[in-house]
Design an enzyme around this catalytic site. Structure first.
Site, short mmCIF file in Angstrom:
data_model
loop_
_atom_site.label_atom_id
_atom_site.label_comp_id
_atom_site.label_asym_id
_atom_site.label_seq_id
_atom_site.Cartn_x
_atom_site.Cartn_y
_atom_site.Cartn_z
N LYS A 277 0.84 -1.20 0.00
CA LYS A 277 0.00 0.00 0.00
C LYS A 277 0.87 1.25 0.00
O LYS A 277 2.01 1.20 0.48
CB LYS A 277 -0.86 0.02 1.27
CG LYS A 277 -2.02 -0.94 1.28
CD LYS A 277 -2.81 -0.82 2.59
CE LYS A 277 -3.98 -1.79 2.62
NZ LYS A 277 -4.99 -1.55 1.58
N ARG A 351 -10.53 -11.42 1.69
CA ARG A 351 -11.35 -12.50 1.11
C ARG A 351 -10.61 -13.83 1.17
O ARG A 351 -11.23 -14.89 1.23
CB ARG A 351 -11.75 -12.12 -0.32
CG ARG A 351 -10.58 -11.89 -1.24
CD ARG A 351 -10.97 -11.09 -2.50
NE ARG A 351 -11.03 -9.65 -2.23
CZ ARG A 351 -11.36 -8.74 -3.13
NH1 ARG A 351 -11.67 -9.10 -4.36
NH2 ARG A 351 -11.38 -7.47 -2.81
N1 BES Z 1 -8.30 -3.68 4.35
C1 BES Z 1 -8.39 -3.26 3.00
C2 BES Z 1 -9.67 -2.48 2.71
C3 BES Z 1 -9.69 -1.07 3.19
C4 BES Z 1 -8.94 -0.09 2.56
C5 BES Z 1 -10.54 -0.69 4.21
C6 BES Z 1 -9.01 1.21 2.98
C7 BES Z 1 -10.63 0.62 4.61
C8 BES Z 1 -9.86 1.58 4.00
C9 BES Z 1 -8.38 -4.47 2.06
O1 BES Z 1 -7.60 -5.53 2.47
C10 BES Z 1 -7.82 -4.00 0.76
O2 BES Z 1 -6.68 -3.64 0.74
N2 BES Z 1 -8.63 -4.02 -0.28
C11 BES Z 1 -8.21 -3.56 -1.56
C12 BES Z 1 -8.77 -4.52 -2.58
C13 BES Z 1 -8.24 -4.28 -3.98
C14 BES Z 1 -6.77 -4.64 -4.03
C15 BES Z 1 -9.04 -5.12 -4.94
C16 BES Z 1 -8.76 -2.14 -1.75
O3 BES Z 1 -9.88 -1.88 -1.31
O4 BES Z 1 -8.04 -1.33 -2.30
MN MN Z 2 -5.57 -5.33 1.84
#
Ligand code: BES
Ligand code: MN
Ligand code: ZN
Length: 495
Positions: A277, A351
């Site tokens: 990230k 997931r």
């Molecule tokens: N934990 C995150 C989701 C999230 C991101 C919650 C920001 C709250 C704020 C999750 O694991 C994630 O990183 N999801 C990705 C999925 C994508 C790579 C398809 C996302 O939401 O960017």
């Molecule tokens: Mn994630």
């Protein structure tokens, strides 16, 4: 904080503060009229002088009124009776407890469930308990000089008429829910270096110790290996912290009664893994275990209430870290269900741990399974910070969750699970990919989970936008503990 409910005259009940309402234009509520009479029109005088006009959520603290047994009188503006909707009542209650916690009163008597405000006394009591708990919650235990615990300890809801037994039950259930929210908030706010998977497992074991009705078991990575949880284990590969699969079984009904299973995402820190990230606000990914925290908070609340039904909590928990051993984009893993997954983005890890936990949940012969996860940033874009995203493979369950959300003011909004979205998860090399592209990101995440939940009634809650607040008010909200406990309470009601 202790809560009770009783009948009594506002001028006679002894306490640190008695709280009464004033409607728009300075019209006194019935309880305020009683105080005014006993205090030789001190309240009407204050209103005539213009210090309180009854504007919604305004407050005025008065000291030592003659003829009044309480040390203080807090006037709370209720606004126009016709405009007292759910949102206004929440704001009024928040202002009330803000004013009370700013005073040295140790206990308070609230006359807010009669007349105007009491159109739905149960709703007012629940929201008041949540507002009181919010005011007295402390998040600074890790500062070298933490703030003092709140002085306000006892809250009495008083009414001019005898409160019903139903309202007493509502109050006890709201208090248990607030305690569950406190637990969820405390765990959510803890940093990733303290709140590890091992820490969550210890908390779950402690819940089993303090509540005879809860039995906790913790599976280790070697156990998960035997169960074939290749998807879950792929997420923890880059981490130095051991992953855990926690189950909490609460028996409040006959063992033969099929349980409701709550599955909570417990990523104690989500760096994104090799699909790292960006740095900004990455600290907030300590909240990626808020689904797990809500399961622990809800189980604690259910045990405290002694609800007559069976509930199982399942918590897959690990970190998502990059390292030489970490899973890479393009890696293919086999889930416990036998379905293979091409991991195109290691940041779509929630997931991957949930799908194995959902397959594992079949062993409890569930009546219903609900998973709770901070799953997608896309959900924050779609619904903001007001509603949690909700999906279900059964419309009746969706309706029940929508209703429980309204009743608890912890609302959800349903999104579609239509087959039309499924091809977005197609992979050339495995049964499915773990991402479906940018479009409909919350829906494709749910569609992924739906491939593992065909054997039972199921709902998925995406709490990415509702589990915590950012910026100056940064902190865990305790959601969706109120929604889940309300749903479970409703499930115990005779049909
Ligand atoms: N934990 C995150 C989701 C999230 C991101 C919650 C920001 C709250 C704020 C999750 O694991 C994630 O990183 N999801 C990705 C999925 C994508 C790579 C398809 C996302 O939401 O960017
Ligand atoms: Mn994630
Ligand atoms: Zn995550």
């Amino acid at each position: 904080m202790e809560f009770s409910i009783k009948q009594g005259s506002p001028e006679k009940l002894k306490s640190g503060c008695v709280v009464v309402g004033v409607f728009d234009g300075g019209k006194l509520s019935i309880a305020a009229q009683a105080l005014d009479k006993a205090a030789k029109h001190a309240l009407s005088d204050v209103i005539a002088r213009g210090d309180m006009n009854g504007k919604a959520a305004s407050t005025l603290l008065l000291q030592k009124l003659p003829g009044v047994a309480a040390d203080r009188v807090l006037l709370v503006g209720l606004g126009k009776a016709a405009e007292l909707n759910n949102k206004a009542i929440s704001e009024i209650l928040r202002a009330t407890f803000g004013a009370l916690s700013g005073s040295p009163a140790k206990d308070a008597v609230l006359y807010l469930i009669d007349e105007g405000v009491g159109k739905d006394a149960a709703w007012v009591i629940k929201q008041a308990v949540f507002a009181a708990a919010e005011q007295t919650f402390r998040a600074d235990s890790l500062k070298s000089k933490p703030s003092k615990p709140a002085t306000l300890k006892d809250i009495t809801f008083a009414s001019l008429e005898k409160p019903s037994a139903t309202l007493k039950t509502v109050l006890d259930q709201a208090a248990a829910t607030a305690h569950g929210m406190d637990l969820a908030k405390t765990l959510g706010n803890l940093p990733g270096n303290i709140c590890t998977p091992t820490y969550l497992a210890a908390k779950a074991l402690a819940l089993g110790k303090s509540h005879k009705s809860i039995k906790t078991t913790v599976l280790e990575e070697k156990d998960m290996q035997k169960l074939g949880m290749g998807s879950f284990l792929s997420v923890t590969r880059g981490s130095e912290q051991p992953a855990k699969l926690i189950t909490l079984e609460y028996f409040g009904a006959a063992k033969t009664q099929m349980p409701i299973v709550l599955v909570g995402k417990g990523i104690t820190f989500d760096t994104g893994g090799i699909s790292l990230k960006p740095g900004a606000e990455m600290d907030e990914m300590k909240y990626d275990m808020c689904g797990a925290a809500s399961v622990l908070g809800t189980l604690q609340a259910v045990a405290e209430m002694g609800l007559k039904l069976n509930v199982v909590g399942v918590i897959p928990t690990c970190e998502n870290m990059p390292s030489g051993k970490a899973t890479k984009p393009g890696d293919i893993v086999t889930s416990m269900s036998g379905q293979t997954i091409e991991i195109l983005n290691t940041d779509a890890e929630g997931r991957l741990i949930l799908c194995d936990a959902l397959t594992y949940s079949k062993k409890f012969n569930p009546d219903t399974v609900i998973d709770i996860a901070t799953l997608t940033g896309a959900c924050v874009i779609a619904l903001g910070h007001v509603a949690s995203g909700m999906f279900s493979n059964e419309d009746k369950l969706a309706q029940e969750l929508l209703a429980a959300g309204e009743q608890s003011h912890d609302r959800v909004w349903q999104l579609p699970l239509w087959e039309d979205y499924q091809p977005l998860l197609d992979s050339n090399f495995a049964d499915m990919a773990n991402i479906g592209g940018r479009a409909g990101g919350t829906i494709t995440a749910a569609c992924f989970l739906a491939r593992f939940t065909k054997d039972y009634r199921w709902a998925h809650l995406d709490i990415a936008g509702t589990a915590w607040l950012s910026g100056k008010q940064k902190g865990s909200t305790g959601r969706p503990v109120p929604l889940l406990t309300q749903y479970l309470i409703n499930r115990t009601a005779p049909k």
